[in-house]
Design an enzyme around this catalytic site. Sequence first.
Site, PDB file in Angstrom:
ATOM      1  N   SER A  30       0.815  -1.220   0.000  1.00  0.00           N
ATOM      2  CA  SER A  30       0.000   0.000   0.000  1.00  0.00           C
ATOM      3  C   SER A  30       0.848   1.269   0.000  1.00  0.00           C
ATOM      4  O   SER A  30       0.433   2.282  -0.569  1.00  0.00           O
ATOM      5  CB  SER A  30      -0.930  -0.008   1.212  1.00  0.00           C
ATOM      6  OG  SER A  30      -0.202  -0.141   2.420  1.00  0.00           O
ATOM      7  N   ASP A  87       6.664  -4.803   6.709  1.00  0.00           N
ATOM      8  CA  ASP A  87       5.587  -4.996   7.682  1.00  0.00           C
ATOM      9  C   ASP A  87       6.046  -4.679   9.102  1.00  0.00           C
ATOM     10  O   ASP A  87       5.245  -4.266   9.932  1.00  0.00           O
ATOM     11  CB  ASP A  87       5.068  -6.429   7.594  1.00  0.00           C
ATOM     12  CG  ASP A  87       4.434  -6.711   6.244  1.00  0.00           C
ATOM     13  OD1 ASP A  87       3.473  -6.003   5.881  1.00  0.00           O
ATOM     14  OD2 ASP A  87       4.900  -7.611   5.533  1.00  0.00           O
ATOM     15  N   GLY A  99       3.533  -9.663   4.075  1.00  0.00           N
ATOM     16  CA  GLY A  99       2.117  -9.560   4.398  1.00  0.00           C
ATOM     17  C   GLY A  99       1.219  -9.764   3.190  1.00  0.00           C
ATOM     18  O   GLY A  99       0.088 -10.240   3.311  1.00  0.00           O
ATOM     19  N   GLU A 106      10.231 -10.438  -3.632  1.00  0.00           N
ATOM     20  CA  GLU A 106      10.798  -9.224  -3.041  1.00  0.00           C
ATOM     21  C   GLU A 106      12.236  -9.455  -2.590  1.00  0.00           C
ATOM     22  O   GLU A 106      13.099  -8.598  -2.768  1.00  0.00           O
ATOM     23  CB  GLU A 106       9.938  -8.768  -1.867  1.00  0.00           C
ATOM     24  CG  GLU A 106       8.590  -8.211  -2.289  1.00  0.00           C
ATOM     25  CD  GLU A 106       7.653  -7.955  -1.126  1.00  0.00           C
ATOM     26  OE1 GLU A 106       6.681  -7.196  -1.328  1.00  0.00           O
ATOM     27  OE2 GLU A 106       7.877  -8.508  -0.041  1.00  0.00           O
TER      28      GLU A 106
END
Length: 228
Positions: A30, A87, A99, A106
């Site tokens: 996000s 996270d 998460g 990644e």
Amino acid sequence: MIQNELKKAVGIKSVDLIQPHMTVGLGTGSTVYYMVEELGRRVQEENLAVECVTTSSRTWKQAEKLGIPLKKLDEVHTIDLTIDGADEIDQNYQGIKGGGGAHTREKIVALNSHQNVWIVDQSKMVSHLGKFPLPLEVNPFGSQQLFERLQAENLHPVFRVDDQGNQFLTHMKNYVIDLHLKEIKHPHLLADWLDHQSGIIEHGLFLDVVNTVIIGSDNGPKIIDHIR
């Protein structure tokens, strides 16, 4: 400031680190969403010349819509800079990621990058890792036996499920087991043990990886540089 405003502020700020003609890794999450939006704006409005690789199909689709030049990881020789979220980040700047279930990709991108930047809001900063469940991407074959082995080690495993109650699947169609540990006292020892367990493809401990952290706070983005 509300959390989304903090995320947006650090996402925009992080793009200042991207120099012309860099190859950039784009993370997932996000907070990264706002970074990609700002990078797309600069590519279109300021003619910022970059090429990017992504850690997920979601980020790829977002970047593609914004006109950001994209390459597959195997098409680039090196990655100058990767910007991703986290996270949890502890006081030693070790992290938990995964998460969203993209931690294998990644980590591959991060370990092929010269510099890694994590962008987070202040709620992600903790004294010790572990309150956030530690994700493991695991091979479906033998996953129940692995689950029982993790149980025997008192690691409190839980199979992740989707909104319909089905097994959560990663981009590579693997399962995720989350370890509900509450506190990880020795992250390096745990990471080493997990690395040696057959069936675990990758865990979400990102240790000795990050170089710069940008933290969203009520007083604006705070940059912590030269971490390692």
